[in-house]
Write a protein that holds these residues in place. Structure first.
Motif, PDB file in Angstrom:
ATOM      1  N   GLY A   1     -42.340  21.196   0.588  1.00 31.29           N
ATOM      2  CA  GLY A   1     -43.749  21.525   0.405  1.00 31.29           C
ATOM      3  C   GLY A   1     -44.105  22.061  -0.958  1.00 31.29           C
ATOM      4  O   GLY A   1     -45.290  22.263  -1.247  1.00 31.29           O
ATOM      5  N   GLN A   2     -43.136  22.253  -1.839  1.00 27.29           N
ATOM      6  CA  GLN A   2     -43.430  22.789  -3.164  1.00 27.29           C
ATOM      7  C   GLN A   2     -43.985  21.733  -4.107  1.00 27.29           C
ATOM      8  O   GLN A   2     -44.902  22.012  -4.872  1.00 27.29           O
ATOM      9  CB  GLN A   2     -42.176  23.423  -3.768  1.00 27.29           C
TER      10      GLN A   2
ATOM     11  N   TYR B   1     -41.530  16.337 -20.592  1.00 24.34           N
ATOM     12  CA  TYR B   1     -41.865  17.281 -19.524  1.00 24.34           C
ATOM     13  C   TYR B   1     -43.369  17.285 -19.308  1.00 24.34           C
ATOM     14  O   TYR B   1     -44.145  17.203 -20.256  1.00 24.34           O
ATOM     15  CB  TYR B   1     -41.381  18.687 -19.889  1.00 24.34           C
ATOM     16  N   GLU B   2     -43.745  17.359 -18.046  1.00 18.77           N
ATOM     17  CA  GLU B   2     -45.151  17.446 -17.657  1.00 18.77           C
ATOM     18  C   GLU B   2     -45.328  18.724 -16.840  1.00 18.77           C
ATOM     19  O   GLU B   2     -44.654  18.918 -15.828  1.00 18.77           O
ATOM     20  CB  GLU B   2     -45.554  16.225 -16.836  1.00 18.77           C
ATOM     21  N   ALA B   3     -46.213  19.593 -17.309  1.00 18.16           N
ATOM     22  CA  ALA B   3     -46.417  20.873 -16.615  1.00 18.16           C
ATOM     23  C   ALA B   3     -47.019  20.642 -15.237  1.00 18.16           C
ATOM     24  O   ALA B   3     -47.972  19.864 -15.084  1.00 18.16           O
ATOM     25  CB  ALA B   3     -47.324  21.770 -17.447  1.00 18.16           C
ATOM     26  N   ILE B   4     -46.463  21.299 -14.239  1.00 17.55           N
ATOM     27  CA  ILE B   4     -46.964  21.181 -12.881  1.00 17.55           C
ATOM     28  C   ILE B   4     -47.035  22.549 -12.226  1.00 17.55           C
ATOM     29  O   ILE B   4     -46.376  23.499 -12.651  1.00 17.55           O
ATOM     30  CB  ILE B   4     -46.050  20.267 -12.011  1.00 17.55           C
ATOM     31  N   ASP B   5     -47.869  22.651 -11.216  1.00 22.55           N
ATOM     32  CA  ASP B   5     -47.928  23.850 -10.378  1.00 22.55           C
ATOM     33  C   ASP B   5     -47.185  23.547  -9.083  1.00 22.55           C
ATOM     34  O   ASP B   5     -47.326  22.465  -8.518  1.00 22.55           O
ATOM     35  CB  ASP B   5     -49.378  24.232 -10.062  1.00 22.55           C
ATOM     36  N   VAL B   6     -46.400  24.483  -8.633  1.00 20.20           N
ATOM     37  CA  VAL B   6     -45.702  24.307  -7.363  1.00 20.20           C
ATOM     38  C   VAL B   6     -46.206  25.348  -6.379  1.00 20.20           C
ATOM     39  O   VAL B   6     -46.544  26.470  -6.753  1.00 20.20           O
ATOM     40  CB  VAL B   6     -44.174  24.436  -7.526  1.00 20.20           C
ATOM     41  N   LYS B   7     -46.273  24.956  -5.122  1.00 27.40           N
ATOM     42  CA  LYS B   7     -46.744  25.854  -4.084  1.00 27.40           C
ATOM     43  C   LYS B   7     -45.562  26.594  -3.459  1.00 27.40           C
ATOM     44  O   LYS B   7     -44.413  26.154  -3.552  1.00 27.40           O
ATOM     45  CB  LYS B   7     -47.486  25.064  -3.002  1.00 27.40           C
TER      46      LYS B   7
ATOM     47  N   GLY C   1     -45.178  31.041 -12.853  1.00 29.12           N
ATOM     48  CA  GLY C   1     -45.512  31.516 -11.521  1.00 29.12           C
ATOM     49  C   GLY C   1     -44.882  30.704 -10.415  1.00 29.12           C
ATOM     50  O   GLY C   1     -44.874  31.118  -9.257  1.00 29.12           O
ATOM     51  N   GLY C   2     -44.317  29.537 -10.766  1.00 29.54           N
ATOM     52  CA  GLY C   2     -43.707  28.695  -9.760  1.00 29.54           C
ATOM     53  C   GLY C   2     -42.259  29.044  -9.460  1.00 29.54           C
ATOM     54  O   GLY C   2     -41.652  28.438  -8.582  1.00 29.54           O
TER      55      GLY C   2
END
Length: 306
Positions: free
Chosen positions: A100-101, A199-205, A128-129
């Motif tokens: 789910g991340q 690299y591509e910046a992503i947000d993870v949950k 923050g991830g």
């Protein structure tokens, strides 16, 4: 970039794309992830590599109509990745976690970056991830060390969310450990082989309720460190041997200066330290030549096998 991304998102069909999801007791995450993947990429080949799960991971995947490769016992995240990569039949492979991340919508962003001519694009998690502060500090250290080893900026060494060409990934399959260091090994291998990595910046949950990380900071952190040195030695031996040789030479020189001024003689310890410096440097030099010969005629020398 936005135009390419819009085209990727609107295409809705990727016949050349395989999505490999290593999973161990990830039934809850897959129940949410797989329907989203099928809706977003109906033409993609979706593979769940079940690493000896004791829950309904395999049953959930079968019920969703995706391909499943299962092991009778858990061998590790890397083993699941290798099994999924072998089963994949499409030109491009997306690797992502099933807890789910990683978000389905970020796949299009990785593909858009990949279309700019890269050989691998990795989803780099924002600060923050990270799971916790200690994990974030450890990853920052690994990133800095790996960047020095490969001579390129490594933004997120341990991220398992990435896209690459299957043929190029399979070149390094024999190097991948069965444990949790597959991202480390594959990233450094691509860099040192001369392939273009972005690299591509992503947000993870946060992980879904009921799912836990199988990584242990101290145990697997030591393994990550060993993997970095292993791959560094394999692809750039002098990066390791030269500093060690210089350290021994400096110690020998310092000890000789000390004994010269205090005892007015050249001691056996200084001879030993100087000899060790020369031997270590020569071992590194020979290893560097062996590495050059080993990759001189392979597909990992920068030749495009696509």
């Amino acid at each position: 970039m936005s135009a390419v991304l819009d085209n990727l998102v609107s295409a809705q069909s990727f016949p050349e794309l395989s999505v490999v999801i290593p999973a161990r007791n990830e039934a809850a995450g897959l129940q949410q992830l797989l329907p989203k993947l099928k809706a977003a990429f109906p033409g993609a080949e979706i593979i769940v590599s079940d690493d000896g799960s004791t829950d309904s991971t395999a049953a959930v995947a079968v019920a969703e109509g995706v391909r499943v490769v299962s092991r009778p016992y858990g061998a590790g995240n890397g083993a699941a990745i290798k099994a999924g990569a072998r089963m994949a039949s499409r030109d491009l492979i997306v690797f992502m976690d099933g807890d789910g991340q990683h978000q389905t919508e970020d796949i299009a962003r990785l593909l858009a970056k990949f279309s700019e001519g890269y050989d691998m694009v990795v989803g780099a998690r924002n600060p923050g991830g990270q799971a916790n502060r200690h994990r974030g500090l450890a990853n920052a250290f690994y990133n800095r060390l790996a960047s020095w080893m490969v001579g390129h900026r490594v933004a997120d060494l341990t991220s398992g969310f990435r896209v690459t060409r299957r043929k190029k990934f399979l070149e390094f399959l024999h190097l991948l450990p069965n444990g949790f260091s597959y991202p480390t090994t594959s990233t450094m291998a691509f860099f040192r082989a001369g392939y273009a990595v972005a690299y591509e910046a992503i947000d993870v949950k946060p992980r879904l309720a009921g799912t836990t990380s199988h990584i242990r900071l101290w145990r697997d952190g030591t393994r990550f460190l060993l993997i970095i040195f292993k791959i560094g030695t394999l692809y750039s031996p002098l990066k390791l041997f030269a500093p060690i040789s210089l350290a021994f030479f400096s110690l020998g020189l310092g000890y000789y200066a000390y004994t010269f001024f205090t005892q007015h003689r050249f001691t056996n310890m200084s001879v030993l330290l100087f000899s060790a410096a020369v031997i270590i440097f020569l071992i590194g030099l020979i290893s560097e030549q062996i590495t050059a010969l080993m990759y001189g005629g392979s597909g990992a020398n920068g030749r495009d096998d696509s």
